[in-house]
Design a protein around this motif. Structure first.
Motif: not given
Length: 534
Positions: A402-427
């Motif tokens: 799915r991710l490849e499909q969406e990037l192929a459709a959007a054709k971005p010049d620049i990507v900011f990758h912010l998606a993440a899990y971040k809570h130390v205790d839950w990790a």
């Protein structure tokens, strides 16, 4: 304020023979505003030459006058600095207005500061501003000239080059408040300045301490300032820096604005920034457009689309320092007209970054998030004036196809990758989930970006990756290593940025502390000897 007589459209020129000749050529123009430059105030002789040049060609026309933005020494006009040069400049500007028959003189309500000066500056010296404006008003009134102050844009690109900001004069409230202190003052309304100030308040609200942009609609400027306005400067605007654009070439719907201004202000100036100041092609087109708009029948104003207000808490007051001043010229060059994509764009950091980048008017911003509610909330919160810039995509970065499909459709010049899990205790409790998102998901983003030919990828990491003592920190450290590997493999720009305690971000300690403080609950501090860095 309009006296009921027919409003007069005006062209604009410096008091220079070649410019004046160009402005008056090719039409039956009713009026002209004369914008003084520093050299015209150098001495009495320079002033006399400017008066003579103007009088020679504008006989029988309506004339208004505007003071320069800098004095002959090169020092900027600052309404908090009434030194000897400022006194002489004000007197000569008012004398010029009187001698060419202008009923008004406009000066900008600003205190130009470099980004470094702006960030370190304290409150404006109100006593100094009152002294300056009082002197200015007196100099004008002694000569039968009405003193006007004009609203200014958030970013001042002065004719001498560079970027400056003013803590005063952008918001319509500033003009209203100073008229209350100096009642002799009237107003000049600048449409593009007002629009740019609203744009800046939308994308980076903290810098001018205006957390909500709803009261900054152009129509609000017109209604608040109009009853005491004598002059309107009309031009179009675009994004954060597009000032003085040709009529109809930017983002403003100017016809109803001009129609309303015609009921309030007697003089409307076609103030277009021409590429060549010696020629006035777009200015004359704007003059004609203003005449046409003034002849339109009255229309009901469009209702402003209401949105849920943003949280008005100002963390700058807690830190006792202003937010950094963005390098707007460099950012405009890098992001203007480009295609951008943000993963995790429905989160607090991703949403704020997308809003900020939108100010530079990229071609499109694709906001990708796997959390439906966050994505919908982000779309609903968007400024309706810029909503068309954004495309929202529901997609989980853990699904590589799915991710490849969406990037192929959007054709971005620049990507900011912010998606993440971040809570130390839950990790520590759900390590597999953190591996799937922070490692496998990040690798999916990097591979999809390579397949789509993305020029630049910026991934968000954390200070906890430095020593990597926690499981969360280790996932982020490994992600940084994957990013470096992808850079070597793809040959493109791949960069990791370590974020540290982002104030106001969802789930951060600052959010918890703020909620506790507002409800009177003691702050949950892990250790009183702990130091947090923001």
């Amino acid at each position: 304020m309009s006296t009921g007589s027919k409003v007069i459209p005006l062209l604009k020129s410096a008091p220079e023979p070649d410019q004046l000749a160009d402005r008056l050529d090719g039409g039956d123009w009713k009026g002209i505003e004369i914008a003084l430059m520093p050299q015209h105030l150098a001495d009495d002789g320079a002033l006399a030459r400017a008066v003579e040049a103007t009088r020679d060609v504008v006989a029988g026309m309506i004339v208004t006058a505007e003071a320069p933005v800098a004095w002959p020494s090169g020092a900027f006009v600052r309404v908090d600095r009434l030194d000897d040069e400022a006194r002489a400049g004000i007197e000569r500007s008012a004398e010029f207005a009187a001698r060419v028959g202008s009923p008004v003189l406009t000066i900008h309500l600003f205190v130009p500061l470099s980004p470094e000066e702006f960030r370190s500056s304290g409150a404006v010296n109100a006593a100094a501003v009152e002294e300056f404006l009082g002197f200015y008003a007196d100099a004008c009134l002694r000569r039968g000239v009405a003193p006007l102050i004009e609203n200014v844009p958030p970013v001042l690109r002065m004719r001498t080059g560079g970027v400056f900001l003013s803590p005063l004069g952008g918001h319509w409230r500033d003009l209203v408040e100073w008229r209350e202190r100096v009642p002799e003052l009237g107003f000049t309304i600048d449409t593009s300045h007002a629009a740019l100030f609203r744009s800046f308040a939308t994308v980076y609200p903290g810098l001018f301490a205006h957390p909500w942009d709803e009261e900054l609609e152009l129509s609000r400027y017109v209604e608040e300032l109009g009853p005491h306005a004598e002059v309107a400067h009309v031009s179009d605007a675009h994004g954060l820096l597009g000032e003085g654009l040709p009529y109809g070439s930017g983002e403003l719907e100017l016809d109803p604005v001009v129609r309303r201004l015609g009921e309030l202000a007697p003089f409307i100036v076609a103030e277009i920034n021409e590429p060549d100041p010696a020629r006035s092609v777009e200015m004359k087109r704007a003059y004609t457009a203003i005449e046409r708009a003034l002849a339109l029948p009255p229309t009901e104003p469009k209702p402003v689309r209401r949105r849920v207000p943003a949280d008005s808490f100002d963390w700058q007051q807690v830190l006792e320092r202003r937010d950094p001043v963005p390098s707007v010229l460099e950012l405009q060059e890098r992001f203007g007209g480009r295609r951008l994509l943000l993963t995790g764009g429905g989160g607090s950091i991703g949403g704020a970054l997308a809003t900020f980048l939108g100010g530079f008017r990229p071609e499109r911003i694709t906001v990708v998030d796997g959390h439906e509610s966050s994505l919908i909330a982000d779309r609903r919160s968007r400024d309706p004036q810029t909503l068309d810039l954004f495309q929202h995509v529901l997609c989980d970065i853990r699904e590589p196809g799915r991710l490849e499909q969406e990037l192929a459709a959007a054709k971005p010049d620049i990507v900011f990758h912010l998606a993440a899990y971040k809570h130390v205790d839950w990790a520590e409790v759900f390590p597999e989930e953190f591996v799937d998102t922070n490692l496998h998901g990040s690798w999916n983003v990097l591979r999809a970006a390579e397949t789509a030919g993305v020029e630049t990828v910026v991934v968000a990491s954390t200070d906890k990756a430095a020593l990597a003592q926690s499981f969360y920190g280790r996932t982020k450290r490994f992600m940084e290593q994957l990013t470096a590997f992808a850079a070597r493999q793809a040959g493109g720009r791949r960069t990791a940025v370590r974020l540290v305690n982002v104030l106001g971000s969802a789930g951060a300690a600052s959010e918890i502390f703020l909620q506790q403080a507002r409800t009177g609950v003691p702050l949950t501090v892990t250790d009183t000897g702990m130091v947090r860095y923001w």
